[in-house]
Design an enzyme around this catalytic site. Structure first.
Site, PDB file in Angstrom:
ATOM      1  N   HIS A  28       6.625   0.463  10.043  1.00 35.13           N
ATOM      2  CA  HIS A  28       7.037   0.473  11.447  1.00 35.13           C
ATOM      3  C   HIS A  28       8.557   0.329  11.564  1.00 35.13           C
ATOM      4  O   HIS A  28       9.185   0.980  12.393  1.00 35.13           O
ATOM      5  CB  HIS A  28       6.349  -0.669  12.209  1.00 35.13           C
ATOM      6  N   ASP A 118       7.955  -0.761  19.743  1.00 33.47           N
ATOM      7  CA  ASP A 118       6.817  -0.329  18.942  1.00 33.47           C
ATOM      8  C   ASP A 118       5.567  -0.497  19.801  1.00 33.47           C
ATOM      9  O   ASP A 118       5.354  -1.578  20.388  1.00 33.47           O
ATOM     10  CB  ASP A 118       6.746  -1.234  17.700  1.00 33.47           C
ATOM     11  N   ASN A 358       3.838   7.413   7.547  1.00 29.16           N
ATOM     12  CA  ASN A 358       5.203   7.702   7.075  1.00 29.16           C
ATOM     13  C   ASN A 358       5.163   8.493   5.778  1.00 29.16           C
ATOM     14  O   ASN A 358       5.905   9.461   5.609  1.00 29.16           O
ATOM     15  CB  ASN A 358       6.003   6.414   6.883  1.00 29.16           C
ATOM     16  N   ASP A 378      -5.745   4.312   9.799  1.00 27.87           N
ATOM     17  CA  ASP A 378      -5.507   5.707  10.205  1.00 27.87           C
ATOM     18  C   ASP A 378      -5.343   6.644   9.017  1.00 27.87           C
ATOM     19  O   ASP A 378      -5.164   7.853   9.204  1.00 27.87           O
ATOM     20  CB  ASP A 378      -4.228   5.780  11.047  1.00 27.87           C
ATOM     21  N   GLN A 379      -5.368   6.097   7.819  1.00 32.49           N
ATOM     22  CA  GLN A 379      -5.164   6.936   6.633  1.00 32.49           C
ATOM     23  C   GLN A 379      -6.264   7.988   6.509  1.00 32.49           C
ATOM     24  O   GLN A 379      -6.043   9.062   5.948  1.00 32.49           O
ATOM     25  CB  GLN A 379      -5.134   6.051   5.385  1.00 32.49           C
TER      26      GLN A 379
HETATM   27  N1  UDP Z   1       7.857   3.083   0.446  1.00 27.58           N
HETATM   28  C1  UDP Z   1       8.973   2.871  -0.317  1.00 27.58           C
HETATM   29  N2  UDP Z   1       8.803   2.514  -1.615  1.00 27.58           N
HETATM   30  C2  UDP Z   1       7.606   2.381  -2.214  1.00 27.58           C
HETATM   31  C3  UDP Z   1       6.463   2.622  -1.425  1.00 27.58           C
HETATM   32  C4  UDP Z   1       6.625   2.968  -0.102  1.00 27.58           C
HETATM   33  O1  UDP Z   1      10.094   2.999   0.158  1.00 27.58           O
HETATM   34  O2  UDP Z   1       7.563   2.056  -3.390  1.00 27.58           O
HETATM   35  C5  UDP Z   1       8.024   3.425   1.871  1.00 27.58           C
HETATM   36  C6  UDP Z   1       7.621   4.837   2.183  1.00 27.58           C
HETATM   37  O3  UDP Z   1       8.718   5.707   1.979  1.00 27.58           O
HETATM   38  C7  UDP Z   1       7.176   4.751   3.629  1.00 27.58           C
HETATM   39  C8  UDP Z   1       6.717   3.304   3.805  1.00 27.58           C
HETATM   40  O4  UDP Z   1       7.175   2.604   2.649  1.00 27.58           O
HETATM   41  O5  UDP Z   1       8.250   5.032   4.503  1.00 27.58           O
HETATM   42  C9  UDP Z   1       5.224   3.152   3.867  1.00 27.58           C
HETATM   43  O6  UDP Z   1       4.765   3.562   5.107  1.00 27.58           O
HETATM   44  P1  UDP Z   1       3.369   4.274   5.286  1.00 27.58           P
HETATM   45  O7  UDP Z   1       3.193   4.535   6.740  1.00 27.58           O
HETATM   46  O8  UDP Z   1       3.275   5.442   4.392  1.00 27.58           O
HETATM   47  O9  UDP Z   1       2.307   3.241   4.747  1.00 27.58           O
HETATM   48  P2  UDP Z   1       2.038   1.679   5.050  1.00 27.58           P
HETATM   49  O10 UDP Z   1       2.872   0.925   4.092  1.00 27.58           O
HETATM   50  O11 UDP Z   1       2.386   1.424   6.480  1.00 27.58           O
HETATM   51  O12 UDP Z   1       0.578   1.537   4.755  1.00 27.58           O
END
Ligand code: UDP
Length: 469
Positions: A28, A118, A358, A378-379
């Site tokens: 977020h 948000d 993301n 939501d995945q």
């Molecule tokens: N990310 C990162 N390094 C990692 C793993 C994830 O920078 O080793 C970042 C990725 O680029 C993304 C965010 O973490 O922007 C994860 O967001 P996402 O919505 O994909 O998944 P969530 O973590 O919310 O489940």
């Protein structure tokens, strides 16, 4: 970072001051800070307000950061260790401290004129309205997901039974395995489900509603969504260097809750040939079962592809005994990386992803094919779109217990990384990459929507015209 104006009429003396506030999780903070950078690049004074615990992780240059409180100032969510407790505390402490922040700025020459919040934090809109300023909701998920939850909030859908697909305006038929887990298993995370629905509780009072997606990607879905609220698509919120390049030096989000092991990853990747590496990551929140972990680990080993696997410290204990020694030079496991840097690297041939929104946008924006291993929330609908609608990857089938077995996984990896179908997939994803860039480039659909927002804010400021547009 050099900020470039796209609107020659703009200058920082326009009296507009936007406060951007994210839910304090990685998925977020990143898109909202990116939105703050976009506003700044259009010469809008922007301040980023985030919780005490996450303030220290913001390193984006030129972004002014102010703390607010979630009531757990030492270590945030992990200090609360309970979703209900955290959300209740954030609402009460967040409302109070956000209100104080607005008041503090009201006494200056640059009072806050709009809060971009948000959508997980509808109380921030109440704060905006209490102070007589504008409020804009920012949805960090897909338009499809907005569509689903908004309809549930309004009592417009019945959750299907007996494995019948869910049919909704603008959406492809969603089978059971495509539904957000909070819907399929409402008892699993009642507090998160309540939060997802609360996004729409006062949305009619918001002056703008933004969704981090783009017209070419979800145009059909949006037709169904705009029956519900006038969503403006402003994404993908991915650093400019990977898209239009108009914000000079904008190569990363500038907000990382964990320390990325960038050098180790890049040095290792440099030893591998072009498109030979599977980059594996389940994002910042997913916790795999030991069984699923084992299937993925042995699947990677069996596939013989090179892999770079991000596994947070807390997950590593679930790896099969001796796995790290077993993989030798074929694989590397790190606790966190700079994902964008890796996705942009020529060595990476596919992204084994949990399909967080993301990560989904990043794979499309950077043109990397995917193997979808969605786990929760939501995945699941994101994976449906990646595989079947945008056709940029493959989702291996899970068994009757919801586990993707190594054989299925290896087969999907092979489809995405080699052979005829992989070429089609790669062509598709490169097309999406171009469309993502077009959306945020000058005159693109998302750029226009952001410019409209900026123009309306300036007009309203000039004419003192509060209220919906
Ligand atoms: N990310 C990162 N390094 C990692 C793993 C994830 O920078 O080793 C970042 C990725 O680029 C993304 C965010 O973490 O922007 C994860 O967001 P996402 O919505 O994909 O998944 P969530 O973590 O919310 O489940």
């Amino acid at each position: 970072m050099v900020l470039q104006s796209h609107n020659n009429n703009n200058n920082m003396n326009n009296n507009v001051h936007v406060l951007v506030i994210p839910y304090p999780a990685q998925g977020h903070i990143s898109p909202l800070i990116q939105f703050a950078k976009r506003l700044l690049s259009k010469n809008i004074k922007t301040t980023f307000a985030t919780t005490h615990y996450t303030v220290q992780s913001i390193t984006a240059p030129n972004i002014t950061v102010e703390p607010i409180s979630d009531g757990f100032d030492q270590s945030g969510f992990s200090q609360a260790n309970n979703v209900d407790l955290f959300l209740t505390s954030f609402k009460s402490n967040g409302s109070k401290t956000l209100s104080n922040l607005v008041q503090k700025h009201q006494k200056t020459s640059t009072p806050i004129t709009c809060i971009v919040y948000d959508s997980f934090l509808p109380w921030a809109l109440d704060v905006a309205k209490k102070h007589g300023i504008y409020g804009a909701a920012f949805f960090t998920n897909s338009a499809a997901v907005c569509n689903i939850f908004c309809r549930i909030h309004h009592g417009l859908i019945e959750v299907p039974v007996d494995d019948l697909p869910l049919i909704l305006p603008g959406l492809p038929p969603l089978n059971c395995r495509d539904l957000p887990s909070f819907i399929r298993f409402p008892e699993s995370y009642p507090a998160y489900m309540a939060m997802k629905l609360s996004q729409f509780s006062n949305l009619n009072l918001a002056d703008w509603m933004f969704v981090n997606t783009f017209q070419a990607l979800e145009g059909e879905v949006v037709k169904g969504l705009t029956e519900l609220f006038p969503a403006k698509l402003i994404g993908p919120m991915v650093p400019s260097a990977y898209l239009d390049g108009r914000i000079k030096g904008d190569k990363g989000y500038g907000a990382s809750l964990w320390k990325p092991l960038s050098e180790d990853c890049i040095n290792w990747l440099e030893t591998k040939s072009s498109k030979s590496v599977a980059y594996v990551s389940f994002g910042s929140m997913v916790s795999l079962t030991s069984e699923q972990m084992e299937e993925i680990a042995f699947g990677l080993k069996q596939s013989e592809v090179n892999f770079l696997w991000v596994l947070r410290e807390s997950e590593q204990g679930k790896l099969p005994k001796g796995f790290k020694e077993l993989i030798k030079e074929k694989g590397i496991i790190v606790t966190w990386c700079n994902q964008l840097e890796l996705l942009a690297h020529d060595g990476v041939g596919c992204f084994v992803t949990h399909c967080g929104w993301n990560s989904t946008l990043e794979s499309l924006s950077l043109g990397v094919p995917v193997v979808c291993l969605p786990q929760w929330a939501d995945q699941l609908p994101d994976a449906k779109f990646l595989e079947e609608i945008w056709e940029v990857g493959v989702r291996p089938k899970e068994d009757e217990n919801g586990v993707v077995k190594r054989g299925e996984f290896v087969e999907s990896l092979k489809v995405v990384m080699e052979g005829e179908k992989s070429e089609v997939i790669r062509r598709n994803v490169m097309e999406w990459k171009k469309l993502a860039r077009d959306a945020v480039s000058e005159g693109g659909s998302s750029d226009k929507n952001i410019n409209d927002f900026v123009d309306q804010l300036m007009k309203k400021e000039k004419h003192g015209n509060l209220g919906s547009y």
